[in-house]
Design an enzyme around this catalytic site. Structure first.
Site, PDB file in Angstrom:
ATOM      1  N   ASP A  12       0.760  -1.288  -0.039  1.00 34.72           N
ATOM      2  CA  ASP A  12       0.137   0.068   0.003  1.00 34.72           C
ATOM      3  C   ASP A  12       0.965   1.237   0.166  1.00 34.72           C
ATOM      4  OD1 ASP A  12      -0.966  -0.177   3.701  1.00 34.72           O
ATOM      5  OD2 ASP A  12       0.966   0.483   2.497  1.00 34.72           O
ATOM      6  N   LEU A  47      10.536   1.280   9.376  1.00 31.03           N
ATOM      7  CA  LEU A  47       9.511  -0.039   9.398  1.00 31.03           C
ATOM      8  C   LEU A  47       8.858  -0.023   7.826  1.00 31.03           C
ATOM      9  CD1 LEU A  47       9.369   0.324  12.618  1.00 31.03           C
ATOM     10  CD2 LEU A  47       7.377  -1.237  12.339  1.00 31.03           C
TER      11      LEU A  47
HETATM   12  C1  EPZ Z   1       0.521  -2.806  12.017  1.00 31.38           C
HETATM   13  O1  EPZ Z   1       0.442  -3.183  10.582  1.00 31.38           O
HETATM   14  C2  EPZ Z   1      -0.665  -1.525  11.960  1.00 31.38           C
HETATM   15  N1  EPZ Z   1      -1.872  -1.702  11.347  1.00 31.38           N
HETATM   16  C3  EPZ Z   1       0.249  -0.409  11.233  1.00 31.38           C
HETATM   17  O2  EPZ Z   1      -0.691   0.744  11.424  1.00 31.38           O
HETATM   18  C4  EPZ Z   1       1.563  -0.051  11.914  1.00 31.38           C
HETATM   19  O3  EPZ Z   1       2.237   0.843  11.160  1.00 31.38           O
HETATM   20  C5  EPZ Z   1       2.271  -1.490  11.973  1.00 31.38           C
HETATM   21  O4  EPZ Z   1       1.729  -2.589  12.573  1.00 31.38           O
HETATM   22  C6  EPZ Z   1       3.473  -1.118  12.900  1.00 31.38           C
HETATM   23  O5  EPZ Z   1       3.275  -0.970  14.061  1.00 31.38           O
HETATM   24  C7  EPZ Z   1      -2.875  -2.665  11.931  1.00 31.38           C
HETATM   25  O6  EPZ Z   1      -2.626  -2.982  13.250  1.00 31.38           O
HETATM   26  C8  EPZ Z   1      -4.107  -2.630  11.191  1.00 31.38           C
HETATM   27  P1  EPZ Z   1       3.914  -5.378  10.711  1.00 31.38           P
HETATM   28  P2  EPZ Z   1       1.054  -4.467  10.365  1.00 31.38           P
HETATM   29  O7  EPZ Z   1       3.529  -6.691  10.379  1.00 31.38           O
HETATM   30  O8  EPZ Z   1       0.879  -5.608  11.182  1.00 31.38           O
HETATM   31  C9  EPZ Z   1       7.394  -6.292   7.398  1.00 31.38           C
HETATM   32  C10 EPZ Z   1      -2.010   2.572  10.884  1.00 31.38           C
HETATM   33  O9  EPZ Z   1      -1.793   3.606  10.259  1.00 31.38           O
HETATM   34  N2  EPZ Z   1       6.901  -7.691   7.643  1.00 31.38           N
HETATM   35  O10 EPZ Z   1       4.347  -4.916  11.991  1.00 31.38           O
HETATM   36  O11 EPZ Z   1       0.921  -4.781   8.875  1.00 31.38           O
HETATM   37  C11 EPZ Z   1       6.333  -5.127   6.974  1.00 31.38           C
HETATM   38  O12 EPZ Z   1       6.675  -5.187   5.323  1.00 31.38           O
HETATM   39  C12 EPZ Z   1      -1.388   1.497  10.348  1.00 31.38           C
HETATM   40  O13 EPZ Z   1      -2.786   2.461  11.528  1.00 31.38           O
HETATM   41  C13 EPZ Z   1       7.414  -8.612   6.676  1.00 31.38           C
HETATM   42  O14 EPZ Z   1       8.403  -8.283   6.083  1.00 31.38           O
HETATM   43  O15 EPZ Z   1       2.871  -4.449  10.430  1.00 31.38           O
HETATM   44  C14 EPZ Z   1       6.917  -3.796   7.379  1.00 31.38           C
HETATM   45  O16 EPZ Z   1       8.024  -3.369   6.826  1.00 31.38           O
HETATM   46  C15 EPZ Z   1      -0.298   1.693   9.060  1.00 31.38           C
HETATM   47  N3  EPZ Z   1       6.883  -9.892   6.599  1.00 31.38           N
HETATM   48  C16 EPZ Z   1       7.086  -4.324   8.825  1.00 31.38           C
HETATM   49  O17 EPZ Z   1       7.529  -5.893   8.735  1.00 31.38           O
HETATM   50  C17 EPZ Z   1       5.746 -10.334   7.379  1.00 31.38           C
HETATM   51  O18 EPZ Z   1       5.389 -11.373   7.289  1.00 31.38           O
HETATM   52  C18 EPZ Z   1       6.273  -4.073   9.840  1.00 31.38           C
HETATM   53  O19 EPZ Z   1       5.163  -4.790   9.583  1.00 31.38           O
HETATM   54  C19 EPZ Z   1       5.059  -9.397   8.226  1.00 31.38           C
HETATM   55  C20 EPZ Z   1       5.715  -7.934   8.300  1.00 31.38           C
END
Ligand code: EPZ
Length: 444
Positions: A129, A341
């Site tokens: 996204d 992140l």
């Molecule tokens: C959650 O997203 C939140 N969304 C996000 O908030 C928040 O920014 C993020 O956590 C970090 O705190 C919700 O809870 C709905 P991650 P999430 O898995 O779970 C990489 C807002 O504005 N990654 O912790 O998708 C990923 O690409 C939103 O409210 C992998 O590589 O975040 C990213 O770079 C935006 N492989 C990083 O980890 C995976 O299998 C953090 O992602 C999973 C993640």
């Protein structure tokens, strides 16, 4: 003869901010979007009525409710009391449609509960996204370690548990992903045997999910640490639960006080969930004080420049990075912001430049040279937090700032305009007539 008005298309909503007001007042904090969506998904783990309290009236909750309805649940959300009842039947569906997953990535959080409860799930792959690539490899690896067969088929992530269901496993997360932690935690609650999840996320929303699962009868140890130990049980029960307050919304009001040099009582906010944020605000010259029902922020006349680097909790939250950038743009001095992140989360910076910010984006770093004020302009929101931060920046910009892409903001904020007006801000929503380009000025 008066020339005919140019034909227009149905209007586009925008938020109009007139800068210059020093905020003063109280703003409320509802339950956390980034917890309630997962709590709603977790309700799939048990037949019966799960009752959630403190549920905000935001677009993402509506999308999750629709997703659960399509899986066979009944969902009633009473906006006035902020209560949401999810009534899950004995039989639920296993497919989460692309149309809904595309609208909201967090739909992926039904993957764990469905695989654990039904032994299978088909969830559309969300894709990236506006803020970054958003991988799913950690979710997949963890489910595979629990015995699931996982593959992608026509755009859907398809999971199939072994005949007896998922089994316990030792899982090491290479990165403390919030989403992967939540999916694997939910899956492990009904798995056969013990699952150890190492290197998990420690966000307050994870603790909130653990609290719900334990109330439902799950056996989870290690709450609040980077190692969760889950002993699977055969059945969970539906319960009543109050959602943890939204620390990102609380942080938004805190930054609104800092950006305008005002005073905001953040009612219902939990300062202990914003430790690093409070430190950075104080370093910028703000006063941040806990009070009985939340905390109060008094912004400085001119903020000092501070460096900020986003990190997993308890580090500085990436969701408040756009607000820190807006504050840095007004600071006395230069600061460096680092996004660790999401690789594309500095798209917002270019919209801030439209308001006159002096900054240079260099990969995951932004160097910002602060200026005494900004100047209003039309800007475009590309995601929830960027949109809200543009509204907040507009509060300190001379003249009028028009924020387009309001739909993003509505995904995460109940009524940002009403909340800011309650603090004395000159903010309103309107619908802009859009000239019908198809006529290409024929009548011009
Ligand atoms: C959650 O997203 C939140 N969304 C996000 O908030 C928040 O920014 C993020 O956590 C970090 O705190 C919700 O809870 C709905 P991650 P999430 O898995 O779970 C990489 C807002 O504005 N990654 O912790 O998708 C990923 O690409 C939103 O409210 C992998 O590589 O975040 C990213 O770079 C935006 N492989 C990083 O980890 C995976 O299998 C953090 O992602 C999973 C993640």
């Amino acid at each position: 003869m008066t020339p005919a008005a140019a034909p227009t298309l149905p209007g586009v909503e925008r938020i109009i901010v007139t800068g210059g007001t020093v905020l003063d007042g109280t703003a409320d904090v509802p339950g956390a979007k980034n917890s309630v969506l997962k709590l709603m998904a977790a309700s799939l783990l048990a037949e019966g009525r799960t009752v959630l309290e403190g549920v905000p009236t935001i677009v993402d909750v509506r999308i999750m409710a629709e997703l659960l309805r399509r899986l066979g649940a009944e969902v009633e959300h009473d906006a006035a009391s902020r209560t949401c009842v999810v009534d899950v039947p004995a039989e639920v569906g296993h497919r989460a449609d692309y149309e809904l997953v595309r609208a909201m990535r967090a739909s992926i959080s039904v993957l764990g509960p469905l695989t654990a409860r039904l032994g299978r799930a088909d969830v559309a792959v969300p894709g990236g996204d506006a803020i970054g690539s958003r991988g799913l490899d950690l979710h997949v690896e963890g489910l595979r370690a629990m015995g699931a067969e996982v593959h992608v088929d026509h755009g859907y992530l398809v999971t199939q548990a072994p005949p007896g269901g998922l089994h316990g496993a030792d899982v090491h997360l290479a990165f403390p992903s919030v989403g992967a932690t939540e999916n694997l935690l939910m899956a492990a609650t009904l798995a056969d045997g013990r699952t150890t999840l190492q290197g998990v996320a420690r966000e307050p929303e994870i603790d909130d999910l653990v609290d719900l699962l334990v109330a439902m009868g799950a056996q989870v140890g290690g709450r609040g640490t980077s190692r969760l130990v889950v002993d699977g049980v055969r059945r969970l029960g539906a319960v009543r639960h109050t959602v943890v307050p939204d620390r990102v919304v609380a942080g938004t009001w805190a930054y609104a006080a800092a950006v305008t040099g005002g005073r905001v009582h953040v009612r219902g906010g939990r300062l202990e969930h914003l430790g690093m944020v409070a430190d950075k605000l104080r370093a910028a010259g703000a006063e941040v004080d806990a009070v009985a029902d939340g905390f109060v922020v008094r912004g400085p006349r001119r903020p000092r420049a501070v460096d900020v680097a986003t990190l997993p909790y308890p580090g500085f939250p990436t969701d408040l990075q756009p607000f820190a950038l807006a504050l840095a743009a007004l600071a006395d001095g230069s600061g460096v912001l680092t996004e660790n992140l999401f690789e594309a989360r500095f798209r917002f910076a270019h919209e801030l430049e439209r308001l006159g910010a002096d900054l240079v984006v260099d990969g995951s770093h932004v160097l910002v040279r602060g200026r005494p004020s900004l100047s209003g302009a039309p800007v475009e929101a590309s995601d929830i937090r960027a949109g809200a931060a543009l509204v907040v920046a507009g509060l300190r910009a001379e003249g009028t700032t028009e924020v387009h892409g309001v739909a993003h903001v509505d995904r995460g904020y109940e009524d940002v305009v009403a909340s800011l007006r309650g603090l004395g801000a000159d903010v309103r929503r309107d619908v802009a007539a859009v000239p019908d380009e198809r006529l290409g000025g024929v009548l011009g």
